[in-house]
Design a protein around this motif. Structure first.
Motif, short mmCIF file in Angstrom:
data_model
loop_
_atom_site.label_atom_id
_atom_site.label_comp_id
_atom_site.label_asym_id
_atom_site.label_seq_id
_atom_site.Cartn_x
_atom_site.Cartn_y
_atom_site.Cartn_z
N GLU A 1 31.74 39.19 57.74
CA GLU A 1 32.74 40.07 57.15
C GLU A 1 33.60 39.28 56.18
OE1 GLU A 1 33.95 43.47 57.62
OE2 GLU A 1 31.80 43.48 57.95
N PRO A 2 33.92 39.82 55.04
CA PRO A 2 34.78 39.06 54.14
C PRO A 2 36.15 38.83 54.77
CG PRO A 2 34.48 41.31 53.38
CD PRO A 2 33.53 41.11 54.51
N GLU A 3 36.59 37.61 54.62
CA GLU A 3 37.90 37.30 55.19
C GLU A 3 38.95 37.55 54.12
OE1 GLU A 3 40.28 33.42 56.66
OE2 GLU A 3 38.12 33.41 56.92
N ALA A 4 39.76 38.54 54.37
CA ALA A 4 40.76 38.88 53.37
C ALA A 4 41.82 37.80 53.33
CB ALA A 4 41.40 40.22 53.71
N PRO A 5 42.36 37.55 52.13
CA PRO A 5 43.44 36.58 52.07
C PRO A 5 44.62 37.04 52.92
CG PRO A 5 42.89 37.46 49.90
CD PRO A 5 42.03 38.16 50.87
N GLN A 6 45.30 36.10 53.52
CA GLN A 6 46.41 36.47 54.39
C GLN A 6 47.57 37.01 53.58
OE1 GLN A 6 46.40 36.23 57.87
NE2 GLN A 6 44.24 36.03 57.36
N VAL A 7 48.06 38.10 54.02
CA VAL A 7 49.24 38.67 53.36
C VAL A 7 50.43 38.34 54.24
CG1 VAL A 7 50.29 40.76 52.46
CG2 VAL A 7 47.81 40.57 52.60
N VAL B 1 45.17 33.82 43.11
CA VAL B 1 44.83 34.45 41.83
C VAL B 1 43.44 35.07 41.94
CG1 VAL B 1 44.49 34.09 39.35
CG2 VAL B 1 46.20 32.73 40.58
N CYS B 2 43.37 36.34 41.63
CA CYS B 2 42.10 37.06 41.72
C CYS B 2 41.53 37.26 40.31
CB CYS B 2 42.35 38.41 42.38
SG CYS B 2 40.94 39.51 42.28
N ILE B 3 40.26 36.90 40.15
CA ILE B 3 39.58 37.13 38.87
C ILE B 3 38.72 38.39 39.03
CG2 ILE B 3 38.06 36.11 37.11
CD1 ILE B 3 40.52 34.39 37.57
N LEU B 4 39.20 39.49 38.48
CA LEU B 4 38.49 40.77 38.56
C LEU B 4 37.56 40.84 37.35
CD1 LEU B 4 38.85 43.43 40.40
CD2 LEU B 4 40.11 44.32 38.47
N ASP B 5 36.28 40.48 37.54
CA ASP B 5 35.44 40.25 36.36
C ASP B 5 33.96 40.29 36.75
OD1 ASP B 5 34.43 38.94 33.84
OD2 ASP B 5 36.55 38.70 33.47
N SER B 6 33.19 39.37 36.14
CA SER B 6 31.73 39.37 36.32
C SER B 6 31.27 38.48 37.47
CB SER B 6 31.07 38.90 35.03
OG SER B 6 31.58 37.63 34.65
N LEU C 1 41.75 30.40 43.99
CA LEU C 1 41.02 31.34 43.14
C LEU C 1 40.12 32.25 43.97
CD1 LEU C 1 39.92 28.99 40.19
CD2 LEU C 1 41.77 30.68 40.21
N TYR C 2 40.16 33.53 43.68
CA TYR C 2 39.30 34.51 44.34
C TYR C 2 38.54 35.29 43.26
CZ TYR C 2 42.20 33.56 48.40
OH TYR C 2 42.84 32.93 49.43
N SER C 3 37.35 35.72 43.61
CA SER C 3 36.57 36.51 42.65
C SER C 3 36.29 37.89 43.23
CB SER C 3 35.24 35.79 42.38
OG SER C 3 34.34 36.68 41.74
N VAL C 4 36.59 38.90 42.45
CA VAL C 4 36.17 40.26 42.82
C VAL C 4 35.30 40.76 41.67
CG1 VAL C 4 36.91 42.63 43.28
CG2 VAL C 4 38.17 40.72 44.26
N ARG C 5 34.02 40.89 41.94
CA ARG C 5 33.07 41.22 40.87
C ARG C 5 32.94 42.74 40.74
NH1 ARG C 5 27.60 41.96 40.69
NH2 ARG C 5 27.17 41.07 42.72
N GLU D 1 45.33 45.84 47.46
CA GLU D 1 45.55 45.92 48.91
C GLU D 1 45.47 44.55 49.58
OE1 GLU D 1 43.71 50.43 49.37
OE2 GLU D 1 42.57 48.70 50.05
N GLN D 2 44.73 43.63 49.01
CA GLN D 2 44.59 42.31 49.63
C GLN D 2 45.84 41.45 49.47
OE1 GLN D 2 41.89 42.28 51.51
NE2 GLN D 2 41.67 44.22 50.45
N GLY D 3 46.72 41.86 48.58
CA GLY D 3 47.96 41.11 48.42
C GLY D 3 47.82 39.87 47.56
N PHE D 4 46.83 39.84 46.67
CA PHE D 4 46.77 38.71 45.73
C PHE D 4 48.08 38.70 44.93
CE2 PHE D 4 42.15 39.90 45.97
CZ PHE D 4 41.74 38.75 46.65
N HIS D 5 48.52 37.50 44.56
CA HIS D 5 49.77 37.44 43.79
C HIS D 5 49.54 37.77 42.32
CE1 HIS D 5 50.43 34.61 47.24
NE2 HIS D 5 51.41 35.48 47.39
N VAL D 6 48.38 37.36 41.81
CA VAL D 6 48.07 37.59 40.39
C VAL D 6 46.65 38.16 40.31
CG1 VAL D 6 47.82 36.52 38.11
CG2 VAL D 6 49.48 35.58 39.75
N ILE D 7 46.46 39.21 39.53
CA ILE D 7 45.11 39.72 39.28
C ILE D 7 44.86 39.64 37.78
CG2 ILE D 7 43.55 41.72 39.39
CD1 ILE D 7 45.09 42.68 41.85
N ASN D 8 43.83 38.87 37.44
CA ASN D 8 43.47 38.70 36.02
C ASN D 8 42.37 39.69 35.68
OD1 ASN D 8 43.49 36.51 33.62
ND2 ASN D 8 41.40 37.24 33.95
#
Lengths: 285, 210
Positions: free
Chosen positions: A3-9, A56-61, A117-121, A143-150
């Motif tokens: 299961e993906p481990e969500a970043p701690q909020v 920091v979440c990289i919402l990308d490829s 750094l986190y990646s959400v593809r 919802e994951q509570g990332f501080h920055v979403i790029n």
């Protein structure tokens, strides 16, 4: 697959006040212990900060983990649409489907070396479903509570604008900063034009730390986005141009500021970016 | 005009549109190549039904016979540009081993530099225009980026217009007997009634489109 481990909020204290009003006896309880200097400059904003503790979440490829310019990726997920059109978020082991996400991750890493750094593809599941996938990926990331979403993505479909607007506002109130690439083509697109996000275009100067505040929005900031070397697939580097490369510079600045001043809201953070811009006075003059 | 004549006219119109469409795509890549003094230019169009990008035209280096080749709509550089609607300029791409291999397999030509811009018109993303191997100057400039965007915008308007005309003509061809009768009926109206007839048809079109 685990299961993906969500970043701690961080757990927030239970809300004691009425949501929309402030009784007199509560005034003392809402003191915000922040000291603003007479003049906000870069030393105050991020002097000594490495972005440590900032997610920091990289919402990308996708992001190529282990790339020499990227290093560790603390978590990677992929968003797709199931048969019933419901979004599915799964742990992602596909790496990067283009190279762009890796480039963005490398830029953030160079500016804020200790940021997580986190990646959400949200690419790779086809063009047709890309709107719903973008919305689902953004919603999940908030919802994951990332501080920055790029995010370099935008959509021209008006049907998604209202939901994107709600998501951008919800991020704003949850203290997640959305940093979005401005679109410099003559079409209407979202979400970069919303005031609750930080929108970024390119300047031509060859310096990663040069930042300008745009006195003529909707594009709010200009960062380095022309002819720069970035991380790409297979451990390589290539030379690139585009607003989508200026954006992670500002995400990097956000990580630096939040690493030192985690109490700042997105509104205040945007103000700090303004105050430390090279054309405003708090820059490096 | 007899039914047969009308049918012939419609068929000629459709054929003409196909020819014009191919000419337009060819012209877009030729002008794009010329503007930037590049070695090659190519255009991918989105096939919405198949959810794929179709290699639609090429000029300069690259294989003409590959026109019609299909690639995924949301991976690789063209897919990224289509989905994000953001233009990209990339140099030294041969450093990327996957790109070099994939592109060599697909087109037999590996560019070292590439400019890719989405073709957008109103809400529609129509495809991706690529300009390959522009001459290397000292630095890329925002002016070139702007030029790329402006040209892509013009190309997108033309492609969108012709695509819509093709779609309309295809429908016309399918339903030509109905449409031909309708056209004949309007044509046969006396002048004072023809305007009202055309207005009625315009209303019908607007209802059908909603």
């Amino acid at each position: 697959m685990a299961e993906p481990e969500a970043p701690q909020v961080e757990e927030e204290e239970e809300e004691e006040l009425p949501a929309w009003s402030l009784p007199a006896d509560a005034v003392e309880r809402i003191g915000i212990p922040v000291e603003w200097p007479e003049r906000v400059d870069r030393e105050w904003a991020w002097g000594g900060s490495t972005g440590k503790g900032v997610k920091v979440c990289i919402l990308d490829s996708g992001v190529e983990a282990g790339h020499p310019l990227v290093g560790e990726v603390a978590g990677a997920w992929a968003v797709s649409l199931g048969e019933d059109e419901q979004a599915i978020v799964e742990e992602d082991d596909q790496g990067d489907q283009c190279g762009h996400g890796t480039a963005c991750a490398g830029i953030v890493r160079a500016l804020a070396p200790d940021a997580e750094l986190y990646s959400v593809r949200v690419l790779g599941a086809g063009y047709t479903g890309s709107g719903p996938v973008l919305l689902a990926g953004l919603r999940w990331s908030i919802e994951q509570g990332f501080h920055v979403i790029n995010m370099s993505l935008s959509t021209t479909k008006k049907q998604f604008a209202a939901v994107l607007h709600e998501l951008a506002d919800s991020a704003y109130f949850r203290r997640t900063v959305l940093v979005a690439s401005a679109h410099n083509m003559p079409v209407e697109s979202f979400p970069w034009k919303f005031s609750s996000v930080v929108s970024v275009g390119s300047h031509e100067l060859d310096d990663a730390f040069t930042l300008f505040s745009n006195p003529d929005p909707p594009v709010e900031f200009f960062a380095r986005g022309v002819d720069l070397d970035v991380a790409w697939l297979g451990g390589s580097t290539i030379r690139v141009t585009g607003n989508s490369f200026a954006t992670p510079h500002v995400s990097g600045f956000c990580a630096l500021v939040l690493g030192k001043h985690p109490e700042l809201t997105p509104f205040q953070l945007k103000n700090v970016l303004y105050l430390v811009s090279d054309n405003v006075g708090g820059g490096r003059g | 005009m007899a039914d047969g004549d009308l049918r012939a006219a419609v068929a000629a119109g459709v054929l003409g549109a196909e020819e014009l469409y191919a000419q337009l795509l060819r012209s877009v890549v030729e002008v794009a190549r010329a503007i930037f003094g590049a070695k090659a230019s190519s255009i991918f169009l989105l096939d919405e039904e198949a959810d794929e990008l179709v290699f639609a035209a090429v000029c300069g280096e690259g294989e003409e016979h590959l026109v019609g080749t299909r690639i995924p709509s949301s991976t690789g550089i063209a897919g990224w540009v289509l989905v994000t609607r953001q233009p990209l300029v990339l140099e030294d791409l041969a450093n990327d081993p996957r790109f070099a291999r994939d592109v060599a397999e697909a087109t037999g030509y590996v560019p070292s530099g590439l400019m890719a811009v989405p073709l957008l018109h109103e809400e529609r993303a129509l495809g991706v225009l690529q300009v390959l191997d522009r001459p290397k100057r000292s630095r890329f400039t925002l002016q070139e980026m702007e030029l790329l965007g402006l040209f892509a915008n013009q190309a997108a308007i033309a492609v969108d217009l012709l695509q819509r005309a093709r779609e309309a003509r295809a429908v016309l061809q399918e339903d030509e007997s109905v449409v031909a009768r309708l056209a004949e009926a309007v044509r046969a109206l006396p002048d004072e009634k023809r305007e009202a007839g055309l207005k009625l048809l315009a209303s019908l079109e607007s209802v059908l489109r909603d």
